[in-house]
Design a protein around this motif. Structure first.
Motif, PDB file in Angstrom:
ATOM      1  N   GLU A   1       0.832  -1.201   0.000  1.00  0.00           N
ATOM      2  CA  GLU A   1       0.000   0.000   0.000  1.00  0.00           C
ATOM      3  C   GLU A   1       0.865   1.248   0.000  1.00  0.00           C
ATOM      4  OE1 GLU A   1      -3.882   0.302   1.913  1.00  0.00           O
ATOM      5  OE2 GLU A   1      -3.114  -1.327   3.132  1.00  0.00           O
ATOM      6  N   SER A   2       0.342   2.300  -0.570  1.00  0.00           N
ATOM      7  CA  SER A   2       1.093   3.544  -0.620  1.00  0.00           C
ATOM      8  C   SER A   2       1.308   4.075   0.802  1.00  0.00           C
ATOM      9  CB  SER A   2       0.292   4.555  -1.439  1.00  0.00           C
ATOM     10  OG  SER A   2       0.521   5.852  -0.960  1.00  0.00           O
ATOM     11  N   PRO A   3       2.561   4.385   1.167  1.00  0.00           N
ATOM     12  CA  PRO A   3       2.812   4.892   2.530  1.00  0.00           C
ATOM     13  C   PRO A   3       2.005   6.155   2.816  1.00  0.00           C
ATOM     14  CG  PRO A   3       4.874   4.426   1.409  1.00  0.00           C
ATOM     15  CD  PRO A   3       3.788   4.258   0.392  1.00  0.00           C
ATOM     16  N   LEU A   4       1.775   6.961   1.767  1.00  0.00           N
ATOM     17  CA  LEU A   4       1.017   8.195   1.983  1.00  0.00           C
ATOM     18  C   LEU A   4      -0.426   7.889   2.385  1.00  0.00           C
ATOM     19  CD1 LEU A   4       1.092  11.293   1.815  1.00  0.00           C
ATOM     20  CD2 LEU A   4       0.264  11.093  -0.526  1.00  0.00           C
ATOM     21  N   SER A   5      -1.071   6.967   1.669  1.00  0.00           N
ATOM     22  CA  SER A   5      -2.466   6.699   2.045  1.00  0.00           C
ATOM     23  C   SER A   5      -2.545   6.012   3.398  1.00  0.00           C
ATOM     24  CB  SER A   5      -3.238   5.923   0.973  1.00  0.00           C
ATOM     25  OG  SER A   5      -2.440   5.059   0.279  1.00  0.00           O
ATOM     26  N   VAL A   6      -1.553   5.168   3.716  1.00  0.00           N
ATOM     27  CA  VAL A   6      -1.569   4.527   5.040  1.00  0.00           C
ATOM     28  C   VAL A   6      -1.445   5.596   6.132  1.00  0.00           C
ATOM     29  CG1 VAL A   6      -0.337   2.964   6.580  1.00  0.00           C
ATOM     30  CG2 VAL A   6      -0.668   2.329   4.216  1.00  0.00           C
ATOM     31  N   SER A   7      -0.522   6.562   5.907  1.00  0.00           N
ATOM     32  CA  SER A   7      -0.337   7.604   6.935  1.00  0.00           C
ATOM     33  C   SER A   7      -1.595   8.439   7.096  1.00  0.00           C
ATOM     34  CB  SER A   7       0.793   8.558   6.553  1.00  0.00           C
ATOM     35  OG  SER A   7       1.858   7.874   6.037  1.00  0.00           O
ATOM     36  N   ILE A   8      -2.225   8.773   5.966  1.00  0.00           N
ATOM     37  CA  ILE A   8      -3.417   9.627   6.061  1.00  0.00           C
ATOM     38  C   ILE A   8      -4.555   8.880   6.757  1.00  0.00           C
ATOM     39  CG2 ILE A   8      -5.235  10.744   4.685  1.00  0.00           C
ATOM     40  CD1 ILE A   8      -3.030  11.700   2.837  1.00  0.00           C
ATOM     41  N   ARG A   9      -4.710   7.611   6.409  1.00  0.00           N
ATOM     42  CA  ARG A   9      -5.784   6.844   7.060  1.00  0.00           C
ATOM     43  C   ARG A   9      -5.513   6.717   8.556  1.00  0.00           C
ATOM     44  NH1 ARG A   9      -5.533   2.989   3.010  1.00  0.00           N
ATOM     45  NH2 ARG A   9      -4.915   1.444   4.534  1.00  0.00           N
ATOM     46  N   ALA A  10      -4.245   6.433   8.898  1.00  0.00           N
ATOM     47  CA  ALA A  10      -3.895   6.302  10.320  1.00  0.00           C
ATOM     48  C   ALA A  10      -4.151   7.632  11.032  1.00  0.00           C
ATOM     49  CB  ALA A  10      -2.435   5.892  10.467  1.00  0.00           C
ATOM     50  N   GLY A  11      -3.795   8.738  10.360  1.00  0.00           N
ATOM     51  CA  GLY A  11      -4.017  10.057  10.945  1.00  0.00           C
ATOM     52  C   GLY A  11      -5.491  10.322  11.185  1.00  0.00           C
ATOM     53  N   CYS A  12      -6.326   9.911  10.236  1.00  0.00           N
ATOM     54  CA  CYS A  12      -7.777  10.144  10.388  1.00  0.00           C
ATOM     55  C   CYS A  12      -8.321   9.389  11.591  1.00  0.00           C
ATOM     56  CB  CYS A  12      -8.524   9.696   9.129  1.00  0.00           C
ATOM     57  SG  CYS A  12      -8.224  10.785   7.746  1.00  0.00           S
ATOM     58  N   ILE A  13      -7.739   8.213  11.876  1.00  0.00           N
ATOM     59  CA  ILE A  13      -8.208   7.452  13.043  1.00  0.00           C
ATOM     60  C   ILE A  13      -7.694   8.110  14.325  1.00  0.00           C
ATOM     61  CG2 ILE A  13      -8.157   5.201  14.194  1.00  0.00           C
ATOM     62  CD1 ILE A  13      -7.698   3.925  11.468  1.00  0.00           C
ATOM     63  N   ALA A  14      -6.441   8.569  14.274  1.00  0.00           N
ATOM     64  CA  ALA A  14      -5.807   9.050  15.514  1.00  0.00           C
ATOM     65  C   ALA A  14      -6.219  10.479  15.885  1.00  0.00           C
ATOM     66  CB  ALA A  14      -4.288   8.976  15.367  1.00  0.00           C
ATOM     67  N   LEU A  15      -6.596  11.283  14.872  1.00  0.00           N
ATOM     68  CA  LEU A  15      -6.869  12.702  15.167  1.00  0.00           C
ATOM     69  C   LEU A  15      -8.005  12.940  16.166  1.00  0.00           C
ATOM     70  CD1 LEU A  15      -6.525  15.121  12.159  1.00  0.00           C
ATOM     71  CD2 LEU A  15      -5.562  15.327  14.425  1.00  0.00           C
ATOM     72  N   PRO A  16      -9.199  12.312  15.950  1.00  0.00           N
ATOM     73  CA  PRO A  16     -10.290  12.635  16.897  1.00  0.00           C
ATOM     74  C   PRO A  16      -9.927  12.424  18.359  1.00  0.00           C
ATOM     75  CG  PRO A  16     -11.123  11.434  15.004  1.00  0.00           C
ATOM     76  CD  PRO A  16      -9.635  11.419  14.893  1.00  0.00           C
TER      77      PRO A  16
END
Ligand SMILES: [Zn+2]
Length: 391
Positions: free
Chosen positions: A279-294
């Motif tokens: 998987e693209s590291p960028l999309s993994v980071s963004i998805r992980a960020g979306c989970i962690a931000l709230p």
């Protein structure tokens, strides 16, 4: 998720008002048009054009005008009322979504030429992975990344082969698999076998006329003896060439699912050989960020409310552990069974001579000079002989 639901609720309210009003307006306007039409036909048309209108005519016309004006005003004000519902959606968005992320970002994380270059490279690589080659090329030029052909070529090849596979042309993939056969086999990949299998199935699907060709092609399977169960099925299917594979117990071989599977297998194995993550590291980071931000934003709010925001000052570490789910666990974690602590760079896991694994700190604590007794077996040994383990 709750935020999305809250906004959606407001949105549904507006939409239902809109459709209600649309229906109502259409009926009102139709009625008024019909009314004007009636007056025109029954009152105006009957009066010759060279004759003046009588007093009752004038009265009727005045009434008609007033009615039209009133209706238009009413429709206009009803339409204006909608505005408050629409603006409620905007307010609901503002209320439910936090637009201010400043409190959880680390200042300077993307500052500096090196860092912004790295960021651009990651974005560019993402586009190359997604097959958006023209965007990647444009970014490469505009951000002056000067990515060489060598860096781009693996992605281009990946996409050429995947594109062909999606068109059910497996030749480019087969050539690639044969070229990289040794490495693929070393990785335990069954890509080449699966490609040959698909080709073979394609032949037998076409009936007895391709029987000879299919038999000849079966020689390609001689390399892949470990797939004997699959091979038995493929050979068994030859018995049903006349009546058609689709009417045989082997009909499952024709499942188009195999084509989807081969694309996945190829992507996974090709990425592994190229040393890339699937998987693209960028999309993994963004998805992980979306989970962690709230949760991070919640914590920040609580800290600010209790006026203890300086508790979380080291922003390169998180104030709480955030579980992103198993999908985001990329490295095995070792917890020392003795100290019940997670291993770290300073306290790595070590393997004792007996095969048991404990943490370095536990070993230091248990060691008595040049002797240590394994807490499990308990074999006595020299702590110096324990070996560090890397997962
Ligand atoms: Zn032991």
């Amino acid at each position: 998720m709750d935020a999305c639901i809250a906004v959606e609720r407001e949105l549904d309210r507006v939409l239902s008002k809109f459709s209600g009003l649309q229906e109502h307006d259409r009926k009102t306007l139709d009625d008024i048009a019909q009314y004007v039409q009636n007056i025109r036909e029954n009152w105006l048309m009957v009066v010759p054009s060279d004759q003046e209108l009588s007093a009752p005519h004038k009265l009727i016309l005045t009434q008609c005008l007033r009615k039209v004006r009133d209706t238009i005003t009413r429709v206009g004000s009803e339409h204006r009322d909608l505005h408050s519902s629409v603006s409620k959606v905007g307010k609901a968005i503002d209320r439910n979504f936090v637009a201010e992320f400043h409190s959880v970002t680390t200042a300077g994380v993307f500052e500096g030429e090196d860092k912004s270059r790295q960021l651009n490279e990651v974005v560019c690589e993402h586009f190359l992975r997604q097959g958006m080659l023209d965007i990647a090329e444009q970014l490469n030029e505009e951000a002056q990344l000067n990515m060489s052909g060598d860096q781009k070529e693996p992605f281009l090849e990946l996409h050429r082969i995947l594109g062909a596979l999606k068109q059910r042309d497996m030749q480019p993939a087969l050539r690639w698999a044969q070229l990289n056969r040794n490495q693929l086999l070393a990785h335990g990949s069954s890509l080449e076998f699966k490609l040959h299998r698909l080709y073979f199935i394609d032949l037998i699907k076409q009936g007895p006329s391709r029987q000879r060709e299919a038999l000849m092609y079966a020689r390609n399977f001689s390399l892949f003896t470990s797939h004997d169960k699959d091979l038995q099925a493929l050979m068994g299917s030859l018995l049903y060439l006349r009546q058609g594979i689709q009417n045989s117990p082997y009909a499952y071989l024709l499942d188009p699912l195999y084509w989807d599977e081969i694309c996945d297998v190829f992507t996974r194995d090709a990425c592994a050989l190229m040393g890339l993550s699937v998987e693209s590291p960028l999309s993994v980071s963004i998805r992980a960020g979306c989970i962690a931000l709230p949760p991070l934003l919640n914590i920040r709010q609580v800290m600010q409310a209790r006026q203890c925001s300086n508790v979380w000052s080291a922003k390169d570490e998180l104030p709480v552990e955030i579980d992103l789910g198993s999908e985001y666990r990329f490295h095995s974690i070792f917890a020392c069974p003795i100290l019940r602590q997670q291993s770290s760079e300073n306290n790595p896991p070590v393997r004792l001579m007996c095969g048991h694994v404990i943490s370095q700190d536990a070993l230091t604590k248990l060691a008595n000079g040049s002797k240590v007794k394994c807490p499990y077996c308990p074999v006595e040994q020299n702590p110096e002989e324990a070996k560090r383990i890397c997962f």
